[in-house]
Design a protein around this motif. Structure first.
Motif, PDB file in Angstrom:
ATOM      1  N   UNK A   1      -4.688   8.796 -12.051  1.00  0.00           N
ATOM      2  CA  UNK A   1      -3.314   8.535 -11.622  1.00  0.00           C
ATOM      3  C   UNK A   1      -3.212   7.188 -10.904  1.00  0.00           C
ATOM      4  N   UNK A   2      -4.193   6.888 -10.070  1.00  0.00           N
ATOM      5  CA  UNK A   2      -4.184   5.620  -9.338  1.00  0.00           C
ATOM      6  C   UNK A   2      -4.291   4.439 -10.304  1.00  0.00           C
TER       7      UNK A   2
ATOM      8  N   UNK B   1       1.193  -7.329  -6.499  1.00  0.00           N
ATOM      9  CA  UNK B   1       0.569  -8.409  -5.741  1.00  0.00           C
ATOM     10  C   UNK B   1      -0.556  -9.066  -6.529  1.00  0.00           C
ATOM     11  N   UNK B   2      -1.344  -8.263  -7.229  1.00  0.00           N
ATOM     12  CA  UNK B   2      -2.395  -8.822  -8.079  1.00  0.00           C
ATOM     13  C   UNK B   2      -1.796  -9.712  -9.169  1.00  0.00           C
TER      14      UNK B   2
ATOM     15  N   UNK C   1       0.831  -1.209   0.000  1.00  0.00           N
ATOM     16  CA  UNK C   1       0.000   0.000   0.000  1.00  0.00           C
ATOM     17  C   UNK C   1       0.864   1.255   0.000  1.00  0.00           C
ATOM     18  N   UNK C   2       1.900   1.256   0.831  1.00  0.00           N
ATOM     19  CA  UNK C   2       2.768   2.429   0.910  1.00  0.00           C
ATOM     20  C   UNK C   2       3.469   2.682  -0.415  1.00  0.00           C
ATOM     21  N   UNK C   3       3.933   1.610  -1.071  1.00  0.00           N
ATOM     22  CA  UNK C   3       4.642   1.756  -2.336  1.00  0.00           C
ATOM     23  C   UNK C   3       3.717   2.280  -3.426  1.00  0.00           C
ATOM     24  N   UNK C   4       2.534   1.690  -3.549  1.00  0.00           N
ATOM     25  CA  UNK C   4       1.586   2.138  -4.577  1.00  0.00           C
ATOM     26  C   UNK C   4       1.116   3.561  -4.316  1.00  0.00           C
ATOM     27  N   UNK C   5       0.799   3.878  -3.062  1.00  0.00           N
ATOM     28  CA  UNK C   5       0.343   5.229  -2.729  1.00  0.00           C
ATOM     29  C   UNK C   5       1.424   6.259  -3.003  1.00  0.00           C
TER      30      UNK C   5
ATOM     31  N   UNK D   1      -8.354  -4.208  -1.344  1.00  0.00           N
ATOM     32  CA  UNK D   1      -7.307  -3.299  -0.851  1.00  0.00           C
ATOM     33  C   UNK D   1      -7.179  -2.078  -1.758  1.00  0.00           C
ATOM     34  N   UNK D   2      -7.241  -2.300  -3.054  1.00  0.00           N
ATOM     35  CA  UNK D   2      -7.159  -1.184  -3.994  1.00  0.00           C
ATOM     36  C   UNK D   2      -8.357  -0.251  -3.832  1.00  0.00           C
ATOM     37  N   UNK D   3      -9.537  -0.833  -3.673  1.00  0.00           N
ATOM     38  CA  UNK D   3     -10.741  -0.015  -3.475  1.00  0.00           C
ATOM     39  C   UNK D   3     -10.622   0.817  -2.208  1.00  0.00           C
TER      40      UNK D   3
END
Length: 258
Positions: A188-189, A207-208, A58-62, A226-228
């Motif tokens: 962007x997300x 991860x997906x 989550x931290x990396x993607x955000x 998690x993405x949602x």
């Protein structure tokens, strides 16, 4: 109490959807591989949370999404305003924006990877490119829509270009600019997640990709949940910031009393 009540009402459809998901999964209409129960998915998310993999992904993607979004915001807002106040800049950049806006930005990913390699820089670059045109167009529309009589009156009183920009153009264009930013953040997300899935450089998209490779059905659904969650938090944050920034505007006052 009013805020809590409105939050509960907005959450009700989500709870109904979760209950339907759990009911269909437990009914046996579909195999657990095709549709794992929501409780199973939550268990998988809890395991990822305890192991630390969820927090790091989550931290990396955000971080990637917000980095690219921030770059796009600075460049897009600047270009949109410059195009609105300068005829020469509008003549030069308008065809480029018109062509770039409808073009699927993910098509540039192979070129960006060729230039920058398989790393964070490539993901951030494609993330910045995807919402850039949305922000630029909305910023240009907001700055171009400023009441010309206000500008004429300010000039007649001796206002300098910097004062016109600071006191009239930017405040008047802010609602439209913020609208562009709200629209651009989900873009962007999406660009970040697709880039992670195509390049395999970790994050929630990575991860997906791993879950798909190993036919990990609960992992796939856990990744979607998690993405949602991350997307909802980011969008809610932008909406909250918009209300705060527009507290002086009629739109902000209407939102505060709603």
């Amino acid at each position: 109490m009013t805020g809590l009540r409105s939050f509960a009402v907005s959450l009700a459809p989500v709870l109904v959807l979760i209950a339907m998901w759990e009911g269909v999964a437990r009914s046996g209409l579909l195999t657990p591989f095709l549709l794992p129960a929501f409780s199973v998915v939550i268990g998988r998310i809890w395991e990822d949370l305890l192991s630390g993999s969820l927090a790091s992904a989550m931290a990396l993607t955000t971080a990637r999404a917000l980095s690219g979004f921030s770059i796009a915001a600075v460049l897009g807002v600047s270009l949109g305003i410059v195009m609105a106040v300068s005829g020469a800049m509008r003549w030069f950049f308008d065809p480029i924006v018109s062509v770039g806006f409808p073009t699927p930005k993910i098509a540039f990913l192979p070129i960006i990877v060729l230039w920058l390699g398989l790393n964070d820089a490539s993901v951030v670059a494609i993330t910045a490119l995807s919402p850039f045109f949305i922000i630029a167009i909305n910023s240009h529309a907001g700055a171009s829509g400023v009441d010309k009589q206000l500008l004429w009156a300010a000039r007649s009183l001796g206002s300098k270009p910097g004062e016109l920009m600071r006191e009239i153009i930017l405040p008047a264009a802010t609602p439209q600019i913020l609208t562009g930013l709200q629209i651009a953040l989900p873009t962007a997300m999406i660009a970040t997640l697709v880039s992670e899935m195509l390049t395999g450089v970790g994050g929630l998209g990575g991860q997906l990709l791993d879950a798909q490779r190993y036919a990990d059905s609960p992992g796939l659904f856990a990744g979607v949940v998690e993405i949602a969650f991350v997307g909802t938090v980011l969008i809610r944050g932008v909406a909250f910031g918009r209300r705060r920034l527009l507290c002086w505007h009629s739109e902000g006052r209407a939102g505060a009393t709603a």
